[in-house]
Motif scaffolding. Structure first.
Motif, PDB file in Angstrom:
ATOM      1  N   ASP A 141       0.829  -1.205   0.000  1.00  0.00           N
ATOM      2  CA  ASP A 141       0.000   0.000   0.000  1.00  0.00           C
ATOM      3  C   ASP A 141       0.866   1.259   0.000  1.00  0.00           C
ATOM      4  O   ASP A 141       0.604   2.221  -0.727  1.00  0.00           O
ATOM      5  N   ALA A 142       1.918   1.250   0.826  1.00  0.00           N
ATOM      6  CA  ALA A 142       2.785   2.424   0.928  1.00  0.00           C
ATOM      7  C   ALA A 142       3.521   2.676  -0.379  1.00  0.00           C
ATOM      8  O   ALA A 142       3.665   3.824  -0.826  1.00  0.00           O
ATOM      9  N   VAL A 143       4.013   1.616  -1.030  1.00  0.00           N
ATOM     10  CA  VAL A 143       4.678   1.769  -2.325  1.00  0.00           C
ATOM     11  C   VAL A 143       3.715   2.337  -3.357  1.00  0.00           C
ATOM     12  O   VAL A 143       4.063   3.241  -4.138  1.00  0.00           O
ATOM     13  N   VAL A 144       2.484   1.834  -3.353  1.00  0.00           N
ATOM     14  CA  VAL A 144       1.484   2.308  -4.314  1.00  0.00           C
ATOM     15  C   VAL A 144       1.196   3.788  -4.113  1.00  0.00           C
ATOM     16  O   VAL A 144       1.067   4.550  -5.090  1.00  0.00           O
ATOM     17  N   VAL A 145       1.106   4.230  -2.867  1.00  0.00           N
ATOM     18  CA  VAL A 145       0.867   5.654  -2.597  1.00  0.00           C
ATOM     19  C   VAL A 145       1.992   6.498  -3.200  1.00  0.00           C
ATOM     20  O   VAL A 145       1.758   7.530  -3.828  1.00  0.00           O
ATOM     21  N   GLY A 146       3.245   6.047  -3.019  1.00  0.00           N
ATOM     22  CA  GLY A 146       4.369   6.784  -3.595  1.00  0.00           C
ATOM     23  C   GLY A 146       4.363   6.772  -5.110  1.00  0.00           C
ATOM     24  O   GLY A 146       4.604   7.802  -5.752  1.00  0.00           O
ATOM     25  N   LEU A 147       4.047   5.627  -5.711  1.00  0.00           N
ATOM     26  CA  LEU A 147       4.026   5.536  -7.164  1.00  0.00           C
ATOM     27  C   LEU A 147       2.926   6.399  -7.770  1.00  0.00           C
ATOM     28  O   LEU A 147       3.137   7.073  -8.787  1.00  0.00           O
ATOM     29  N   THR A 148       1.751   6.398  -7.169  1.00  0.00           N
ATOM     30  CA  THR A 148       0.664   7.206  -7.720  1.00  0.00           C
ATOM     31  C   THR A 148       1.008   8.689  -7.654  1.00  0.00           C
ATOM     32  O   THR A 148       0.641   9.461  -8.547  1.00  0.00           O
ATOM     33  N   ALA A 149       1.720   9.103  -6.598  1.00  0.00           N
ATOM     34  CA  ALA A 149       2.067  10.515  -6.462  1.00  0.00           C
ATOM     35  C   ALA A 149       3.148  10.928  -7.448  1.00  0.00           C
ATOM     36  O   ALA A 149       3.180  12.080  -7.898  1.00  0.00           O
ATOM     37  N   MET A 150       4.050   9.997  -7.817  1.00  0.00           N
ATOM     38  CA  MET A 150       5.180  10.363  -8.671  1.00  0.00           C
ATOM     39  C   MET A 150       4.933  10.139 -10.154  1.00  0.00           C
ATOM     40  O   MET A 150       5.260  10.994 -10.978  1.00  0.00           O
ATOM     41  N   LEU A 151       4.361   9.005 -10.535  1.00  0.00           N
ATOM     42  CA  LEU A 151       4.294   8.663 -11.947  1.00  0.00           C
ATOM     43  C   LEU A 151       3.503   9.679 -12.765  1.00  0.00           C
ATOM     44  O   LEU A 151       3.947  10.144 -13.803  1.00  0.00           O
ATOM     45  N   GLY A 152       2.333  10.024 -12.310  1.00  0.00           N
ATOM     46  CA  GLY A 152       1.529  10.976 -13.068  1.00  0.00           C
ATOM     47  C   GLY A 152       2.153  12.343 -13.120  1.00  0.00           C
ATOM     48  O   GLY A 152       2.041  13.055 -14.126  1.00  0.00           O
ATOM     49  N   ALA A 153       2.848  12.729 -12.058  1.00  0.00           N
ATOM     50  CA  ALA A 153       3.421  14.086 -11.995  1.00  0.00           C
ATOM     51  C   ALA A 153       4.537  14.267 -13.013  1.00  0.00           C
ATOM     52  O   ALA A 153       4.538  15.211 -13.800  1.00  0.00           O
ATOM     53  N   GLY A 154       5.496  13.348 -13.043  1.00  0.00           N
ATOM     54  CA  GLY A 154       6.673  13.577 -13.863  1.00  0.00           C
ATOM     55  C   GLY A 154       6.489  13.258 -15.322  1.00  0.00           C
ATOM     56  O   GLY A 154       6.802  14.061 -16.196  1.00  0.00           O
ATOM     57  N   VAL A 155       5.945  12.098 -15.628  1.00  0.00           N
ATOM     58  CA  VAL A 155       5.882  11.658 -17.006  1.00  0.00           C
ATOM     59  C   VAL A 155       4.936  12.529 -17.822  1.00  0.00           C
ATOM     60  O   VAL A 155       5.231  12.884 -18.957  1.00  0.00           O
ATOM     61  N   PHE A 156       3.824  12.895 -17.274  1.00  0.00           N
ATOM     62  CA  PHE A 156       2.802  13.580 -18.060  1.00  0.00           C
ATOM     63  C   PHE A 156       2.772  15.090 -17.854  1.00  0.00           C
ATOM     64  O   PHE A 156       2.164  15.796 -18.647  1.00  0.00           O
ATOM     65  N   GLY A 157       3.422  15.590 -16.794  1.00  0.00           N
ATOM     66  CA  GLY A 157       3.332  17.009 -16.522  1.00  0.00           C
ATOM     67  C   GLY A 157       4.613  17.805 -16.642  1.00  0.00           C
ATOM     68  O   GLY A 157       4.592  18.926 -17.143  1.00  0.00           O
ATOM     69  N   ALA A 158       5.735  17.250 -16.196  1.00  0.00           N
ATOM     70  CA  ALA A 158       6.949  18.051 -16.039  1.00  0.00           C
ATOM     71  C   ALA A 158       7.896  18.013 -17.238  1.00  0.00           C
ATOM     72  O   ALA A 158       8.791  18.846 -17.340  1.00  0.00           O
ATOM     73  N   PHE A 159       7.734  17.072 -18.155  1.00  0.00           N
ATOM     74  CA  PHE A 159       8.687  16.974 -19.259  1.00  0.00           C
ATOM     75  C   PHE A 159       8.639  18.186 -20.175  1.00  0.00           C
ATOM     76  O   PHE A 159       9.670  18.602 -20.719  1.00  0.00           O
ATOM     77  N   GLY A 160       7.467  18.752 -20.388  1.00  0.00           N
ATOM     78  CA  GLY A 160       7.360  19.930 -21.237  1.00  0.00           C
ATOM     79  C   GLY A 160       8.148  21.114 -20.703  1.00  0.00           C
ATOM     80  O   GLY A 160       9.040  21.646 -21.387  1.00  0.00           O
ATOM     81  N   PRO A 161       7.868  21.582 -19.469  1.00  0.00           N
ATOM     82  CA  PRO A 161       8.655  22.683 -18.906  1.00  0.00           C
ATOM     83  C   PRO A 161      10.145  22.370 -18.797  1.00  0.00           C
ATOM     84  O   PRO A 161      10.984  23.255 -18.995  1.00  0.00           O
ATOM     85  N   ALA A 162      10.497  21.113 -18.506  1.00  0.00           N
ATOM     86  CA  ALA A 162      11.910  20.750 -18.402  1.00  0.00           C
ATOM     87  C   ALA A 162      12.607  20.847 -19.754  1.00  0.00           C
ATOM     88  O   ALA A 162      13.750  21.305 -19.856  1.00  0.00           O
ATOM     89  N   ALA A 163      11.928  20.433 -20.817  1.00  0.00           N
ATOM     90  CA  ALA A 163      12.507  20.540 -22.155  1.00  0.00           C
ATOM     91  C   ALA A 163      12.659  22.001 -22.567  1.00  0.00           C
ATOM     92  O   ALA A 163      13.635  22.373 -23.230  1.00  0.00           O
ATOM     93  N   ALA A 164      11.718  22.848 -22.181  1.00  0.00           N
ATOM     94  CA  ALA A 164      11.823  24.270 -22.495  1.00  0.00           C
ATOM     95  C   ALA A 164      13.032  24.899 -21.819  1.00  0.00           C
ATOM     96  O   ALA A 164      13.672  25.799 -22.366  1.00  0.00           O
TER      97      ALA A 164
END
Length: 412
Positions: A16-39
């Motif tokens: 359960d604890a691992v899942v909580v961490g994965l849900t918080a991280m996966l959606g944030a970085g892969v789908f949200g932060a790559f655009g601003p980071a590439a800019a």
């Protein structure tokens, strides 16, 4: 302390604890932060990703060792209060609550960009309301939802990688010139990508709801961070090879752009759905961490006492969850994605700098990390915080100053 006298219940196991961490991280970085980071860093965002990962690993190690000694809700707010003093604990909590509330807004906007282009803000508000209703009813229910989200996210990212590498557009020329940005640009991309790694803190802030926290929290943090780093590296490299940094930088939904560019454009709707679900998962995990830290600060009188209430049936900090949701809705209507990510990164890096400073005060018998780990983490956090976009630095500095003034007024 029992559930009857206002504490939360220890219901979460290692998975359960691992899942909580994965849900918080996966959606944030892969789908949200790559655009601003590439800019910011062009192809050098790959170097920025490695820098962010090193800093995140140091922070995770310090946080996990501290969480094992202080298994309470609140994360670094609790650690800094015990190790550095009440003011530093308060400042850590203030940075976390404000910074992660901005993260929630960023994830809601990411969801809107994938789910309903052109209607991002309205859809983002509806998502905040729906997920608050889920988390309100209990952390076990939230963890079950998180397992489904993680599975769908990993399946979606597999589709993205295959489409990127086999869609006919992948070329090493898209990485030229490498890194394509100066040192400041690469470091700025690292600061923005750090936003994507910070979700492992959700595990530590749930210290009062995890079974056997001294063993579970360090293991869960290590597993979640390792999985996410591997996923980020594969997806970021594939995306750059497929379309290059310029296309990523100008897209509000970068992985949708990657898929649509190649021969597998027909699967773009699948990616949109998966990205939307992943963003919801990240928003769900972030909301958990913010509300638990608000609960801890309210218990100590640093936030309104009403936020310390625990629901008599669901055993959740329901007043804190409702208050966080209300602020997130306001931010969704007022800010854009890049601004929210930069602002959040500055404050969350401040928070982790205090976590590393707290770890430096641990005793040898408390299994403190090797001294170089929190030192590197502290220096890394300070450096990356000062390299995020200037507007984010200025906004974050104003928030920190406001927090200090509030502390001084309350003390007087």
């Amino acid at each position: 302390m029992t559930a009857a006298d206002g504490s939360l219940q220890r219901r979460l196991n290692l998975t359960d604890a691992v899942v909580v961490g994965l849900t918080a991280m996966l959606g944030a970085g892969v789908f949200g932060a790559f655009g601003p980071a590439a800019a910011a860093g062009a192809s050098g965002m790959l170097v920025g990703l490695a820098v962010a990962a090193v800093v995140a690993l140091c922070n995770a190690t310090s946080s996990a060792r501290l969480a094992a000694v202080h298994p309470e809700s609140g994360g670094t707010y609790v650690y800094a209060r015990h190790r550095l003093g009440p003011f530093w604990g308060y400042l850590a909590g203030w940075s976390f609550v404000v910074g992660k509330t901005a993260s929630c807004a960023a994830m809601a906007l990411t969801f809107g960009a994938y789910a309903a282009p052109g209607h991002e803000r309205l859809v983002a508000v509806l998502a905040v309301v729906a997920l608050t209703a889920v988390s309100y009813r209990g952390v076990e229910r939230t963890a079950r939802v998180g397992r489904v989200v993680v599975a769908l996210t990993l399946a979606t990212l597999t589709v993205v990688v295959v489409a990127a590498l086999a869609g006919g557009t992948a070329s090493a020329d898209h990485l030229r010139p490498f890194p394509g940005a100066d040192a400041r640009g690469v470091l700025q991309s690292a600061g923005l990508l750090f936003f994507a790694f910070a979700g492992y803190a959700r595990i530590a802030t749930l210290g009062e709801e995890v079974r056997d926290p001294a063993r579970t929290i360090p293991r869960a943090v290590a597993v979640a961070l390792g999985v996410v780093l591997g996923v980020y590296a594969v997806v970021a490299t594939s995306a750059l090879l497929a379309v290059g940094p310029d296309a990523l930088a100008t897209s509000a939904a970068p992985l949708r752009t990657v898929v649509e560019a190649g021969a597998f454009g027909a699967v773009a709707p699948v990616v949109r759905v998966g990205a939307a679900v992943a963003s919801l998962g990240a928003l769900l995990g972030l909301g958990l961490g913010v509300s638990r830290t608000a609960l801890a600060m309210a218990r100590d009188g640093h936030l309104p006492g009403a936020l310390s209430a625990v629901h008599p049936r669901f055993r959740t900090p329901h007043h804190a969850e409702l208050a966080v949701a209300a602020v997130v809705v306001v931010l969704v209507l007022a800010v854009d994605l890049r601004g929210a990510i930069g602002f959040s990164s500055f404050l969350v890096l401040t928070y982790y700098a205090l976590a590393n400073a707290s770890a430096l005060r641990m005793r040898p018998d408390e299994r403190r990390p090797a001294r170089g780990v929190p030192v590197l983490g502290l220096v890394g956090c300070a450096t990356l915080a000062l390299t995020v976009p200037p507007a984010a630095v200025a906004g974050g500095a104003v928030v920190l100053a406001a927090g200090c003034v509030a502390w001084a007024v309350r003390r007087r």
